[in-house]
Enzyme design. Structure first.
Site, PDB file in Angstrom:
ATOM      1  N   HIS A 131       5.604   4.294  13.183  1.00  0.00           N
ATOM      2  CA  HIS A 131       5.976   5.175  12.064  1.00  0.00           C
ATOM      3  C   HIS A 131       4.792   5.742  11.287  1.00  0.00           C
ATOM      4  CE1 HIS A 131       5.013   2.492   8.681  1.00  0.00           C
ATOM      5  NE2 HIS A 131       5.354   1.514   9.468  1.00  0.00           N
ATOM      6  N   HIS A 134      12.498   3.913  13.332  1.00  0.00           N
ATOM      7  CA  HIS A 134      12.359   4.180  11.897  1.00  0.00           C
ATOM      8  C   HIS A 134      13.191   5.415  11.563  1.00  0.00           C
ATOM      9  CE1 HIS A 134      10.281   5.273   8.148  1.00  0.00           C
ATOM     10  NE2 HIS A 134       9.672   4.101   8.162  1.00  0.00           N
ATOM     11  N   ARG A 156       1.916   7.769   9.607  1.00  0.00           N
ATOM     12  CA  ARG A 156       1.715   9.226   9.503  1.00  0.00           C
ATOM     13  C   ARG A 156       0.647   9.733  10.476  1.00  0.00           C
ATOM     14  NH1 ARG A 156       4.369   9.085   4.723  1.00  0.00           N
ATOM     15  NH2 ARG A 156       5.008  11.124   3.953  1.00  0.00           N
ATOM     16  N   GLU A 171      -0.752  -8.878  -1.722  1.00  0.00           N
ATOM     17  CA  GLU A 171      -1.362  -8.328  -0.497  1.00  0.00           C
ATOM     18  C   GLU A 171      -2.522  -7.393  -0.868  1.00  0.00           C
ATOM     19  OE1 GLU A 171       1.183  -7.369   3.201  1.00  0.00           O
ATOM     20  OE2 GLU A 171       0.168  -5.481   2.795  1.00  0.00           O
ATOM     21  N   GLU A 214      -2.336   5.000   3.031  1.00  0.00           N
ATOM     22  CA  GLU A 214      -2.293   3.622   2.531  1.00  0.00           C
ATOM     23  C   GLU A 214      -3.672   3.081   2.147  1.00  0.00           C
ATOM     24  OE1 GLU A 214      -0.763   4.686   5.295  1.00  0.00           O
ATOM     25  OE2 GLU A 214       1.370   4.392   4.933  1.00  0.00           O
ATOM     26  N   ASP A 223       0.796  -1.234   0.000  1.00  0.00           N
ATOM     27  CA  ASP A 223       0.000   0.000   0.000  1.00  0.00           C
ATOM     28  C   ASP A 223       0.822   1.274   0.000  1.00  0.00           C
ATOM     29  OD1 ASP A 223       1.134  -0.037   2.487  1.00  0.00           O
ATOM     30  OD2 ASP A 223      -0.691  -0.573   3.559  1.00  0.00           O
TER      31      ASP A 223
HETATM   32  C1  UD1 Z   1       6.519   4.512   4.005  1.00  0.00           C
HETATM   33  C2  UD1 Z   1       5.145   4.182   3.441  1.00  0.00           C
HETATM   34  C3  UD1 Z   1       4.326   3.410   4.458  1.00  0.00           C
HETATM   35  C4  UD1 Z   1       5.087   2.194   4.958  1.00  0.00           C
HETATM   36  C5  UD1 Z   1       6.449   2.623   5.466  1.00  0.00           C
HETATM   37  C6  UD1 Z   1       7.268   1.427   5.853  1.00  0.00           C
HETATM   38  C7  UD1 Z   1       4.038   5.758   1.923  1.00  0.00           C
HETATM   39  C8  UD1 Z   1       3.270   7.008   1.808  1.00  0.00           C
HETATM   40  N1  UD1 Z   1       4.417   5.418   3.155  1.00  0.00           N
HETATM   41  O1  UD1 Z   1       6.331   5.399   5.101  1.00  0.00           O
HETATM   42  O2  UD1 Z   1       3.118   2.975   3.861  1.00  0.00           O
HETATM   43  O3  UD1 Z   1       4.354   1.599   5.997  1.00  0.00           O
HETATM   44  O4  UD1 Z   1       7.147   3.334   4.433  1.00  0.00           O
HETATM   45  O5  UD1 Z   1       8.367   1.776   6.656  1.00  0.00           O
HETATM   46  O6  UD1 Z   1       4.290   5.109   0.958  1.00  0.00           O
HETATM   47  N2  UD1 Z   1      13.829   7.975   5.673  1.00  0.00           N
HETATM   48  C9  UD1 Z   1      15.214   7.910   5.651  1.00  0.00           C
HETATM   49  N3  UD1 Z   1      15.797   6.740   5.197  1.00  0.00           N
HETATM   50  C10 UD1 Z   1      15.091   5.672   4.806  1.00  0.00           C
HETATM   51  C11 UD1 Z   1      13.685   5.741   4.841  1.00  0.00           C
HETATM   52  C12 UD1 Z   1      13.057   6.913   5.263  1.00  0.00           C
HETATM   53  O7  UD1 Z   1      15.902   8.850   5.989  1.00  0.00           O
HETATM   54  O8  UD1 Z   1      15.667   4.664   4.413  1.00  0.00           O
HETATM   55  C13 UD1 Z   1      13.189   9.227   6.150  1.00  0.00           C
HETATM   56  C14 UD1 Z   1      13.292  10.352   5.096  1.00  0.00           C
HETATM   57  O9  UD1 Z   1      13.484  11.561   5.764  1.00  0.00           O
HETATM   58  C15 UD1 Z   1      11.913  10.323   4.464  1.00  0.00           C
HETATM   59  C16 UD1 Z   1      11.032   9.931   5.639  1.00  0.00           C
HETATM   60  O10 UD1 Z   1      11.791   8.989   6.368  1.00  0.00           O
HETATM   61  O11 UD1 Z   1      11.551  11.583   3.942  1.00  0.00           O
HETATM   62  C17 UD1 Z   1       9.682   9.353   5.271  1.00  0.00           C
HETATM   63  O12 UD1 Z   1       9.794   8.348   4.289  1.00  0.00           O
HETATM   64  P1  UD1 Z   1       8.495   7.968   3.383  1.00  0.00           P
HETATM   65  O13 UD1 Z   1       8.867   6.830   2.499  1.00  0.00           O
HETATM   66  O14 UD1 Z   1       7.919   9.178   2.766  1.00  0.00           O
HETATM   67  O15 UD1 Z   1       7.413   7.498   4.427  1.00  0.00           O
HETATM   68  P2  UD1 Z   1       7.446   6.424   5.573  1.00  0.00           P
HETATM   69  O16 UD1 Z   1       6.897   7.087   6.778  1.00  0.00           O
HETATM   70  O17 UD1 Z   1       8.770   5.775   5.629  1.00  0.00           O
HETATM   71  N1  UDP Z   2      11.500  -4.599  10.438  1.00  0.00           N
HETATM   72  C1  UDP Z   2      12.879  -4.750  10.463  1.00  0.00           C
HETATM   73  N2  UDP Z   2      13.621  -3.884  11.248  1.00  0.00           N
HETATM   74  C2  UDP Z   2      13.037  -2.930  11.997  1.00  0.00           C
HETATM   75  C3  UDP Z   2      11.627  -2.781  11.961  1.00  0.00           C
HETATM   76  C4  UDP Z   2      10.885  -3.629  11.163  1.00  0.00           C
HETATM   77  O1  UDP Z   2      13.429  -5.639   9.820  1.00  0.00           O
HETATM   78  O2  UDP Z   2      13.747  -2.201  12.680  1.00  0.00           O
HETATM   79  C5  UDP Z   2      10.709  -5.462   9.546  1.00  0.00           C
HETATM   80  C6  UDP Z   2       9.569  -6.207  10.197  1.00  0.00           C
HETATM   81  O3  UDP Z   2       9.981  -7.488  10.632  1.00  0.00           O
HETATM   82  C7  UDP Z   2       8.529  -6.270   9.086  1.00  0.00           C
HETATM   83  C8  UDP Z   2       8.775  -4.997   8.287  1.00  0.00           C
HETATM   84  O4  UDP Z   2      10.090  -4.574   8.624  1.00  0.00           O
HETATM   85  O5  UDP Z   2       8.758  -7.359   8.214  1.00  0.00           O
HETATM   86  C9  UDP Z   2       7.757  -3.940   8.628  1.00  0.00           C
HETATM   87  O6  UDP Z   2       8.161  -2.713   8.129  1.00  0.00           O
HETATM   88  P1  UDP Z   2       7.498  -1.356   8.582  1.00  0.00           P
HETATM   89  O7  UDP Z   2       7.011  -1.480   9.980  1.00  0.00           O
HETATM   90  O8  UDP Z   2       8.491  -0.284   8.275  1.00  0.00           O
HETATM   91  O9  UDP Z   2       6.316  -1.155   7.541  1.00  0.00           O
HETATM   92  P2  UDP Z   2       4.780  -1.615   7.473  1.00  0.00           P
HETATM   93  O10 UDP Z   2       4.741  -3.092   7.569  1.00  0.00           O
HETATM   94  O11 UDP Z   2       4.045  -0.926   8.588  1.00  0.00           O
HETATM   95  O12 UDP Z   2       4.331  -1.087   6.159  1.00  0.00           O
END
Ligand code: UD1
Ligand code: UDP
Length: 386
Positions: A212, A245, A214, A128, A142, A106
């Protein structure tokens, strides 16, 4: 030679597109099963909506992208992620001729990849599929990403019967929906096989916390942190491990509220082995993560879900997860109950997973072979064994 769908016998080209940590974890077993099958050639495209948290898992699963759009920017808005991903994927799909695009879950990457495929008249499959809260603000964005993908996709791999029902209710043709189970259980079981046993925590009881979403940024996450501090005050044998995160919106609050407490470990997000070991060591998991809700039941760990609604109701119905939202008092009272009432704890600490059995990826490959006319028999769907 031609198959009955009119395809030549050369390998079918599938582009698997993803961008974030959970998509990588959940698609790695699908890619592996596709590559082992021999009928498919897989082109891997990553948007890198996540960067470090994606690279960590690409390395872990030994995946080498053919295209890396490197779109992540700090503090990126949803519109920026959407625009950069769409423009990059438009370019890649313009260059590569593929028979299908595969997306998972999503995220904005998953939605945009489905849209880009449609613009290029390439069919798409959604792994999924069919998870719904029917509240468009939770989870945000999502819920809407999933519905939009559901409208465009040609094949829907629903993890559970409930997810299939949602799609049927929305008018998706039954023959396009297939209950596969969730591929996260494939990834988890494979990793568990390669991991040494864990030894009980010498310290006492550990709460593993992740957050994490939003809709939890700001006040809700502050309430969660305040509740955790109260629990530490009540129970001197409890400690908290909080893999943070990389999103600064999460890290700033977690650090401000929790870093000074000596029984809290705020750590960098571990790789999959490290995180699975933490889940195994945990007494209770407190999370708003989707994937963690799906994994914890395999490990028999009670999950308190930091959400008002969940698109994954099955674990709550089975009794191994509970929705607690982000109300400070509710979190404190639910944690107190589980930490002081052994029977209440044992009722939730059961190893029953309604989401999968480790065979979802192979089912997906079998169904894809049928879609492309490589087999006649409809493969068997996933049914939980309890
Ligand atoms: C995203 C997804 C969410 C998913 C989550 C898993 C969207 C809108 N959101 O949320 O559905 O559950 O990933 O973790 O698609 N950042 C880093 N390094 C990284 C990753 C993120 O620095 O490797 C920081 C950056 O500042 C970035 C912020 O996190 O701007 C947010 O990342 P973003 O992918 O927009 O949203 P997530 O909250 O990670
Ligand atoms: N996970 C990981 N390290 C972490 C946190 C989560 O390997 O520090 C794994 C977790 O086992 C799961 C996936 O990441 O498989 C979930 O990711 P996240 O919570 O970022 O996203 P969501 O599932 O909510 O989209």
């Amino acid at each position: 030679m031609e198959t009955h769908n009119g395809h030549s016998s050369k390998r079918i080209r599938l582009m698997v597109i993803f961008g974030t940590r959970p998509e990588c974890i959940k698609l790695a077993p699908v890619i592996k099963a596709l590559e082992q099958c021999g009928d498919f050639e897989v082109v891997i495209t990553v948007t890198a909506q996540h960067r470090e948290m994606l690279d960590q898992f690409l390395n872990f699963f030994g995946l080498e992208p053919d295209y890396d759009l490197n779109i992540m920017q700090h503090g990126q808005t949803l519109a920026e992620v959407t625009c950069r991903a769409l423009s990059g994927l438009d370019d890649v799909l313009g260059r590569e001729s593929v028979d299908m695009v595969i997306v998972q879950g999503d995220t904005t990457t998953a939605f945009v990849a489905t849209l880009a495929a449609y613009y290029h008249r390439v069919p798409s499959a959604h792994v999924e599929a069919g998870l719904r809260t029917y509240d468009k603000m939770q989870p945000f964005p999502e819920e809407i990403n999933r519905r939009l993908i559901g409208t465009i996709a040609d094949l829907h791999f629903a993890p559970t019967a409930k997810a299939k029902q949602n799609l049927l209710r929305e008018g998706v043709e039954p023959e396009r929906i297939f209950i596969s189970g969730n591929t996260v259980v494939d990834a988890l079981l494979e990793c568990l096989e390669r991991l040494p046993p864990v030894h009980p925590n010498s310290f006492g009881r550990m709460l593993l916390v992740t957050a994490h979403r939003r809709e939890n940024w700001g006040e809700p996450l502050k309430r969660v942190c305040r509740a955790l501090i109260k629990i530490l005050e009540h129970f001197s044998d409890v400690k908290i491990v909080f893999p943070m995160h990389r999103n600064p919106a999460v890290r700033e609050i977690a650090t401000a509220y929790l870093s000074s407490h000596k029984r809290v470990e705020l750590i960098e997000p571990p790789d999959y082995f490290g995180f699975i070991q933490l889940m195994r060591l945990a007494h209770i998991i407190v999370t708003d993560s989707g994937g963690v809700q799906e994994e914890a039941p395999t490990l028999g760990k009670p999950v308190l879900v930091l959400r008002e609604v969940t698109e994954r109701p099955e674990a709550v119905e089975v009794g191994v997860a509970r929705l607690v939202g982000t109300d400070e008092n509710v979190i404190v009272s639910e944690l107190c109950k589980l930490l002081s009432d052994e029977d209440a704890y044992m009722r939730m600490a059961r190893k029953v997973n309604p989401y999968g059995d480790g065979k979802a990826s192979q089912r997906i490959v079998n169904r894809l072979r049928c879609f492309f006319g490589l087999c006649d028999e409809h493969p068997e769907e996933f049914k939980p064994s309890f």
